[in-house]
Motif scaffolding. Structure first.
Motif: not given
Length: 323
Positions: A253-255, A10-15, A300-304, A309-310
Motif C-alpha cells: 500500500q505504501i507503493g 535477477g527477478q527484480a532486474a527482469l521486472v 514496488f520491487v524495493l518494497i517487496n 526481510i520484515l
C-alpha cells in the motif's frame, strides 16, 4: 541464502526491464509532443527539425535502446515541458509526495490496528459495529469526494486548515520539508487524512479478520487454559501473528499510495510527483511520464524485498528456516 538473494536480484532486474519497455512503448501513443511543443503556425520543416532534435525520427527500437542506455546511467532525459532534466524535477517533487505518504501511513497504522483489535475482541459491541459501519463508508467513498468534503468542512466552513498547497517549507540540502513549520504541518493534515482513509479501513478490517482467526486457534486455547493473562494472549501472541499479512499489505500500500496519490495531489494542488505526472500527461511530456512509471516500478520491487526481510523479523520460524 546467497542463492536466494541472487535469485531475487535477477527477478527484480527482469521486472524493471519489462517496466521500462512498457513505459517506453505505452507513452508513445498518448499523443505527439511535437504538435504540443510547436508554435501554432510552425512549418513542416520546423516540426521536422524539432522531431529530429528530440530523436523521434529514429525507429522505435533505436529510441528504446537509447532510452535504456541513458536510464542505466541515471539519465532520464529532458522534460519537454520544463526543458530541465527529469531527475531534477523528480528530486524537487519527491519530498512532498514522500512526506504525504509518511503521514498517511502513520495515520492508517496508528488508527487501523487498534480499531481492528477492538472489533476482533468485542465483535458484537456497539463501538465495534459503529466502526465497521464507518469503515464501509470510508472504503466505498472515492478519494476525490473525501478530499472535497474535507475542504468544504475544515477549510471553507471552519477555516481551520489550508485547502491547497504545501505551506511554508524548510530546505535541508536538496530535501524540502514541511515537518518543521506550523503551516507545513497544517497543510499536511487534510491531504494526509484523505490519502490515509482507504488504507486505514483496509488495515482495520484485515487486522480484525486475522485476529478473529488467530484467537480461534489451538495455541490460543492452550494459552488460556494455562491461565496466561488476557493482555499477554491478545497483544503478545495473537496480535503479533495477526500482523504478518498486515506487513505485506502495508508495504504494498505504501507503493500504491505513492503511485495513486495523483488524485489527492490534484484535489489539494499538492506539489508532488502525482501532480507532476498529471501536468506531464496534459503536455504529452513523455520523459516525465516514463520516469514516473519507472520510479513506481522500482519502488514496488524495493518494497517487496523489504517486506520479505520484515517477515523474518516478525516470524522466528522463517529465521530458523534460513539458518
Amino acid at each position: 541464502m546467497f542463492n536466494v538473494l541472487i535469485s531475487r536480484l535477477g527477478q527484480a532486474a527482469l521486472v524493471m526491464l519489462v517496466v521500462s519497455a512498457v513505459s517506453f512503448v505505452m507513452f508513445r501513443y498518448v499523443g505527439d509532443p511535437v504538435a504540443t511543443m510547436s508554435r501554432e503556425n510552425a512549418s513542416v520543416e520546423e516540426k521536422a527539425d524539432l522531431r529530429r532534435s528530440l530523436g523521434l525520427d529514429q525507429p522505435l527500437v533505436v529510441q528504446y535502446g537509447r532510452f535504456l542506455s541513458r536510464t542505466l546511467t541515471g539519465d532520464l532525459g529532458i522534460s519537454y515541458r520544463n526543458q530541465r532534466p527529469v531527475t531534477e524535477l523528480i528530486a524537487e517533487r519527491l519530498p512532498a509526495t514522500l512526506e504525504l505518504v509518511i503521514v498517511a501511513t502513520i495515520l492508517s497504522l496508528a488508527l487501523g490496528i487498534p480499531l481492528g483489535v477492538l472489533c476482533a475482541l468485542k465483535p458484537h459491541g456497539i463501538a465495534a459495529r459503529l466502526v465497521q459501519a464507518l469503515s464501509l463508508v470510508g472504503i466505498s467513498t472515492p478519494t476525490f469526494v473525501t478530499g472535497i468534503v474535507l475542504i468544504l468542512v475544515f477549510a471553507v466552513s471552519l477555516g481551520w486548515l489550508p485547502s491547497f498547497g504545501r505551506g511554508q517549507v524548510v530546505d535541508l540540502g536538496w530535501w524540502s520539508t514541511g515537518f518543521l513549520t506550523i503551516s507545513g504541518l497544517k497543510s499536511l493534515l487534510l491531504p494526509g487524512i484523505t490519502l490515509a482513509l482507504y488504507q486505514l479501513t483496509l488495515i482495520m478490517r484485515l487486522v480484525r479478520a486475522e485476529m478473529i482467526d488467530v484467537l480461534s486457534s489451538d495455541y490460543i486455547r492452550f494459552a488460556k487454559a494455562r491461565g496466561l493473562p488476557a493482555r499477554y494472549i491478545h497483544f503478545r501472541l495473537a496480535l503479533r501473528n495477526a500482523l504478518m499479512p498486515v506487513i505485506t499489505v502495508t508495504g504494498l500500500q505504501i507503493g500504491s499510495l505513492i503511485a495513486f496519490a495523483i488524485v489527492t495531489e490534484t484535489v489539494f494542488q499538492w506539489p508532488g510527483m502525482g501532480l507532476l505526472f498529471i501536468q506531464a500527461v496534459s503536455f504529452v511530456d513523455i520523459p516525465v511520464m516514463a520516469a514516473y512509471l519507472l520510479f513506481v516500478g522500482l519502488l514496488f520491487v524495493l518494497i517487496n524485498t523489504v517486506v520479505d526481510i520484515l517477515y523474518a523479523v516478525v516470524d522466528p520460524r522463517l529465521r530458523a528456516r534460513s539458518t
